[in-house]
Each structure stands twice: as C-alpha cells, then as structure tokens.
Design a protein around this motif. Structure first.
Motif, mmCIF file in Angstrom:
data_model
loop_
_atom_site.group_PDB
_atom_site.id
_atom_site.type_symbol
_atom_site.label_atom_id
_atom_site.label_comp_id
_atom_site.label_asym_id
_atom_site.label_seq_id
_atom_site.Cartn_x
_atom_site.Cartn_y
_atom_site.Cartn_z
ATOM 1 N N ARG A 273 -32.274 63.209 -3.361
ATOM 2 C CA ARG A 273 -32.891 64.235 -4.212
ATOM 3 C C ARG A 273 -32.051 65.496 -4.322
ATOM 4 O O ARG A 273 -32.185 66.261 -5.281
ATOM 5 N N ASP A 274 -31.183 65.736 -3.359
ATOM 6 C CA ASP A 274 -30.315 66.914 -3.414
ATOM 7 C C ASP A 274 -29.129 66.729 -4.350
ATOM 8 O O ASP A 274 -28.375 67.676 -4.578
ATOM 9 N N CYS A 275 -28.930 65.515 -4.865
ATOM 10 C CA CYS A 275 -27.825 65.235 -5.790
ATOM 11 C C CYS A 275 -28.270 65.602 -7.210
ATOM 12 O O CYS A 275 -29.235 65.024 -7.721
ATOM 13 N N SER A 276 -27.576 66.537 -7.832
ATOM 14 C CA SER A 276 -27.990 66.985 -9.162
ATOM 15 C C SER A 276 -27.826 65.901 -10.218
ATOM 16 O O SER A 276 -28.415 65.982 -11.301
ATOM 17 N N SER A 277 -27.045 64.883 -9.927
ATOM 18 C CA SER A 277 -26.841 63.780 -10.875
ATOM 19 C C SER A 277 -27.920 62.701 -10.751
ATOM 20 O O SER A 277 -27.894 61.711 -11.478
ATOM 21 N N ILE A 278 -28.881 62.885 -9.836
ATOM 22 C CA ILE A 278 -30.034 61.995 -9.704
ATOM 23 C C ILE A 278 -31.250 62.710 -10.283
ATOM 24 O O ILE A 278 -31.639 63.780 -9.805
ATOM 25 N N GLN A 279 -31.839 62.134 -11.328
ATOM 26 C CA GLN A 279 -32.981 62.778 -11.985
ATOM 27 C C GLN A 279 -34.305 62.506 -11.269
ATOM 28 O O GLN A 279 -35.226 63.329 -11.331
ATOM 29 N N ALA A 280 -34.411 61.366 -10.627
ATOM 30 C CA ALA A 280 -35.623 61.018 -9.883
ATOM 31 C C ALA A 280 -35.278 59.850 -8.971
ATOM 32 O O ALA A 280 -34.351 59.088 -9.250
ATOM 33 N N CYS A 281 -36.035 59.694 -7.891
ATOM 34 C CA CYS A 281 -35.795 58.556 -7.014
ATOM 35 C C CYS A 281 -37.077 58.155 -6.296
ATOM 36 O O CYS A 281 -37.996 58.964 -6.119
ATOM 37 N N LYS A 282 -37.128 56.886 -5.922
ATOM 38 C CA LYS A 282 -38.307 56.341 -5.254
ATOM 39 C C LYS A 282 -37.935 55.032 -4.579
ATOM 40 O O LYS A 282 -36.861 54.475 -4.821
ATOM 41 N N ILE A 283 -38.843 54.535 -3.743
ATOM 42 C CA ILE A 283 -38.710 53.192 -3.186
ATOM 43 C C ILE A 283 -38.800 52.193 -4.333
ATOM 44 O O ILE A 283 -39.609 52.339 -5.250
ATOM 45 N N SER A 284 -37.958 51.179 -4.302
ATOM 46 C CA SER A 284 -38.081 50.078 -5.253
ATOM 47 C C SER A 284 -38.449 48.821 -4.470
ATOM 48 O O SER A 284 -37.702 48.385 -3.600
ATOM 49 N N GLY A 285 -39.592 48.252 -4.774
ATOM 50 C CA GLY A 285 -40.070 47.108 -4.013
ATOM 51 C C GLY A 285 -41.264 47.492 -3.168
ATOM 52 O O GLY A 285 -41.820 48.589 -3.291
ATOM 53 N N SER A 286 -41.648 46.601 -2.271
ATOM 54 C CA SER A 286 -42.889 46.811 -1.524
ATOM 55 C C SER A 286 -42.786 47.875 -0.441
ATOM 56 O O SER A 286 -43.791 48.375 0.047
ATOM 57 N N GLY A 287 -41.544 48.240 -0.057
ATOM 58 C CA GLY A 287 -41.370 49.295 0.929
ATOM 59 C C GLY A 287 -41.132 48.785 2.339
ATOM 60 O O GLY A 287 -40.951 47.594 2.563
ATOM 61 N N LEU A 288 -41.114 49.731 3.298
ATOM 62 C CA LEU A 288 -40.771 49.438 4.696
ATOM 63 C C LEU A 288 -39.434 48.704 4.769
ATOM 64 O O LEU A 288 -39.268 47.731 5.506
ATOM 65 N N GLY A 289 -38.479 49.199 3.996
ATOM 66 C CA GLY A 289 -37.157 48.605 3.912
ATOM 67 C C GLY A 289 -36.741 48.418 2.475
ATOM 68 O O GLY A 289 -37.270 49.059 1.568
ATOM 69 N N ASP A 290 -35.778 47.539 2.246
ATOM 70 C CA ASP A 290 -35.211 47.285 0.927
ATOM 71 C C ASP A 290 -34.450 48.496 0.409
ATOM 72 O O ASP A 290 -33.728 49.132 1.151
ATOM 73 N N CYS A 291 -34.660 48.840 -0.872
ATOM 74 C CA CYS A 291 -33.797 49.819 -1.531
ATOM 75 C C CYS A 291 -34.538 51.077 -1.961
ATOM 76 O O CYS A 291 -35.746 51.062 -2.214
ATOM 77 N N LEU A 292 -33.762 52.139 -2.060
ATOM 78 C CA LEU A 292 -34.172 53.343 -2.765
ATOM 79 C C LEU A 292 -33.514 53.310 -4.133
ATOM 80 O O LEU A 292 -32.314 53.023 -4.249
ATOM 81 N N LEU A 293 -34.298 53.597 -5.163
ATOM 82 C CA LEU A 293 -33.817 53.572 -6.540
ATOM 83 C C LEU A 293 -33.694 54.988 -7.067
ATOM 84 O O LEU A 293 -34.642 55.777 -6.971
ATOM 85 N N GLY A 294 -32.542 55.323 -7.613
ATOM 86 C CA GLY A 294 -32.344 56.616 -8.248
ATOM 87 C C GLY A 294 -32.063 56.444 -9.731
ATOM 88 O O GLY A 294 -31.322 55.541 -10.128
ATOM 89 N N ILE A 295 -32.665 57.290 -10.559
ATOM 90 C CA ILE A 295 -32.318 57.328 -11.977
ATOM 91 C C ILE A 295 -31.150 58.300 -12.104
ATOM 92 O O ILE A 295 -31.306 59.501 -11.894
ATOM 93 N N GLY A 296 -29.979 57.779 -12.397
ATOM 94 C CA GLY A 296 -28.761 58.583 -12.427
ATOM 95 C C GLY A 296 -27.697 57.963 -11.543
ATOM 96 O O GLY A 296 -27.731 56.758 -11.252
ATOM 97 N N ASP A 297 -26.765 58.775 -11.084
ATOM 98 C CA ASP A 297 -25.710 58.270 -10.196
ATOM 99 C C ASP A 297 -25.471 59.280 -9.080
ATOM 100 O O ASP A 297 -26.127 60.320 -9.017
ATOM 101 N N LEU A 298 -24.538 58.970 -8.187
ATOM 102 C CA LEU A 298 -24.281 59.829 -7.030
ATOM 103 C C LEU A 298 -22.979 60.617 -7.200
ATOM 104 O O LEU A 298 -22.330 60.965 -6.226
ATOM 105 N N SER A 299 -22.650 60.925 -8.440
ATOM 106 C CA SER A 299 -21.376 61.605 -8.703
ATOM 107 C C SER A 299 -21.390 63.071 -8.302
ATOM 108 O O SER A 299 -20.337 63.657 -8.041
ATOM 109 N N ASP A 300 -22.572 63.677 -8.237
ATOM 110 C CA ASP A 300 -22.646 65.109 -7.946
ATOM 111 C C ASP A 300 -23.615 65.341 -6.794
ATOM 112 O O ASP A 300 -24.785 65.660 -6.990
#
Length: 330
Positions: A273-300
């Motif tokens: 969330r501190d990355c200005s190039s990520i517009q939003a992020c959340k758990i993707s999937g059922s949770g307690l593991g797996d992935c975090l999904l960000g709308i955007g990229d990690l360039s900034d």
C-alpha cells in the motif's frame, strides 16, 4: 488425429467466500496457460502424462470401473472429465498435460486443467456443448472432488477476459457476464506469493468454526460482500476506476473481519500500500496464505518497502481475452 487444448489461469478479484453462499464474484483469466495435447490411439488405451503423474487405463475401465478403482489423487479433474464424455468416446487417447505456471501460487491450476479437459473432449467427441453446459458439468466435478465450491475459477478459465459470475440457485440458473475487453487491457495486476497456502476447504472450516455462535452476523457479512462486488461491477461498467479501487480495498477489510488474513499477509499488504504505483490491493483467493493482489505494479515503492517485498515471489500478469480453446493439429 491430434488436438491441442488451452485454458488460462485465473484470479478472483472480488467475491471470495461470499460467492460460496450465492453472492456474485468478479474474476478474470490471466496470461498463463495450461495446455493439453490429445492424440488418438489405435487401441482403447488411455494414457495421461503430466509433470505431476503418469497414469494409464483402458476405455473399458473408464466406462465401467467404479470411481474409486480408477482414482488418482493428482489427476482427478482430468479423469472425471473423461468420465463425463466416456459414453461418446470411441477410441483411446494419449494425453499430455503441460502447465506454464506452478500449481502452488494461487492461479487456479485445477480449474484451468478442468476447463481445457472439458473443452477438448467436447471438440474431440463433436458434442457441441455451449459454455454454460460445460460449466455445469465442471461444477459437478468440482463439488464431487472438493465437497463444495462455486466454480468461479472454472467460469473464468472457460470464458477468458473479465467476468461477473452469479451462482445459480433454485430460482435462477448460473449467469456469466463478460465485461468490456478494454477494461481488462488497462488493468495491470501484480501478485506477491506469501510462500504458503491453506487449502480452501480448511479455510472455510476455520471460518465456520470462528462464526458458529454468530451465524446471523456472518450471513450479513456475506451480503455486504455481495453488495460491494455488485457496486464494483457497476463502477467498472462506468469506467470509474477510483471507485473500483476503493471498493477493492473495502472488500479486503471485510475479509479481515471474516478472519482470513494473518500476520504475514497483513505485513505484505501494508508494504504494498505504500507503493504509489499500486492503486489498491487485497488478498486474492480464500486467504490464510496464497497471494496478495495489487492493481498496478511495484515500480514506485520506497526502498525499505521494496527490500521487504523482495523476500517474496513476485510476478506481474495481464488479463487475457483467450478462454478455453481447442484446435486440430496437422
């Protein structure tokens, strides 16, 4: 004769957990693919080869053996798809399964294999079933194997693109609505894998145990999740991305309330969330593991955040319009 079937990986954007209880979900197909090459055999042998396992049996066994006698723990989806089409399958097959992505990173590999299997067998046996018919067959397979499940991931892999999925019930049939392809083309997605995953069935069991004395409140929470998903769909329809991003973050808060975040996921989330190039992020999937999904990229990202996130596997994916397909090879 030879055929090649392909089906894309998939991601849930919104609708985790609540979709199992009849609420809508937003999901997408992404540009990582499962491929299945099919070759007819002169005899009735059915041979399956994959990185996970190799297995061989006869068409006669496929048609008549008891389910438990033909079971393989790593090939259950393709074997059950074969069983669906066994009555109209006239010859043996050599089946070679290839995956362009790992089954451990939350991209719906089982659903992609099932989508490719159903689509390929539909073409090979010349049955001409439509997408919803293939989905219904696949959902029965998923629920037979897993005990429960909405089939949202299967719908995304069959359809391609960005979809709104509404589970069927006694009042209405399953609905799959395709969203504008331009929306998908302009939505960069970044995934960070936590390094572990908890099976969906186990997550659902833990959630049920946590809320067993507050079931009415739990059902209200699912209804709110459904409303957030519907509002996010409307925001996408109106190309209102700021509202969509806000609703994505709101859904993350609801998943935390449900109890499917943990310390590691929360740490990764706040660093993203501190990355200005990520517009939003959340758990993707059922949770307690797996992935975090960000709308955007990690360039900034701030240097400290970047160093933290580099501890985890990161990959960027794009939404693909290519759903399950099958072509005849020369």
């Amino acid at each position: 004769m030879n055929w090649l079937s392909r089906a894309p990986a998939n991601l849930m954007l919104l609708g985790e957990h609540s979709v199992v209880y009849g609420e809508p979900a937003l999901a997408c197909a992404v540009n990582q693919f499962i491929e299945i090459e099919w070759q007819t055999n002169d005899d009735d042998t059915v041979c399956i080869e994959s990185a996970l396992a190799n297995y061989e049996f006869t068409l006669e066994e496929l048609k008549h053996a008891a389910m438990e006698d033909l079971e393989h723990p790593k090939l259950r989806f393709v074997i059950q798809a074969l069983r669906v089409f066994a009555p109209v399958l006239q010859h043996g097959l050599h089946i070679h399964i290839r995956s362009g992505f790992s089954s451990t990173i939350g991209l719906g590999s089982s659903a992609a294999v099932l989508a490719a299997s159903l689509h390929g067998l539909n073409r090979i046996t010349q049955q001409k079933h439509d997408r919803l018919t293939l989905f219904d067959e696949g959902l029965r397979i998923i629920q037979n194997i897993q005990g429960r499940g909405s089939g949202t991931d299967l719908a995304a892999s069959l359809s391609g693109g960005l979809i709104l999925f509404q589970p069927g019930n006694s009042q209405h049939s399953t609905q799959i609505a395709d969203l504008n392809p331009e929306l998908a083309a302009n939505m960069p997605l970044s995934l960070i894998y936590s390094g572990y995953k908890t099976p969906t069935g186990e997550v659902l069991k833990r959630v049920s145990e946590k809320w067993k004395t507050q079931s009415d409140l739990q059902n209200q929470l699912y209804r709110v999740m459904g409303e957030v998903t519907r509002n996010a769909y409307e925001a996408l329809q109106q190309d209102d991305m700021p509202s969509f991003h806000q609703l994505l973050e709101a859904y993350q808060g609801l998943m935390e309330t449900l109890g499917v975040s943990d310390a590691t996921l929360s740490q990764i989330l706040y660093q993203m969330r501190d990355c200005s190039s990520i517009q939003a992020c959340k758990i993707s999937g059922s949770g307690l593991g797996d992935c975090l999904l960000g709308i955007g990229d990690l360039s900034d990202c701030p240097d400290q955040n970047r160093q933290f996130l580099q501890r985890y596997q990161h990959f960027e994916v794009k939404i693909t319009q290519h759903g399950a397909s099958t072509e005849m090879l020369n």
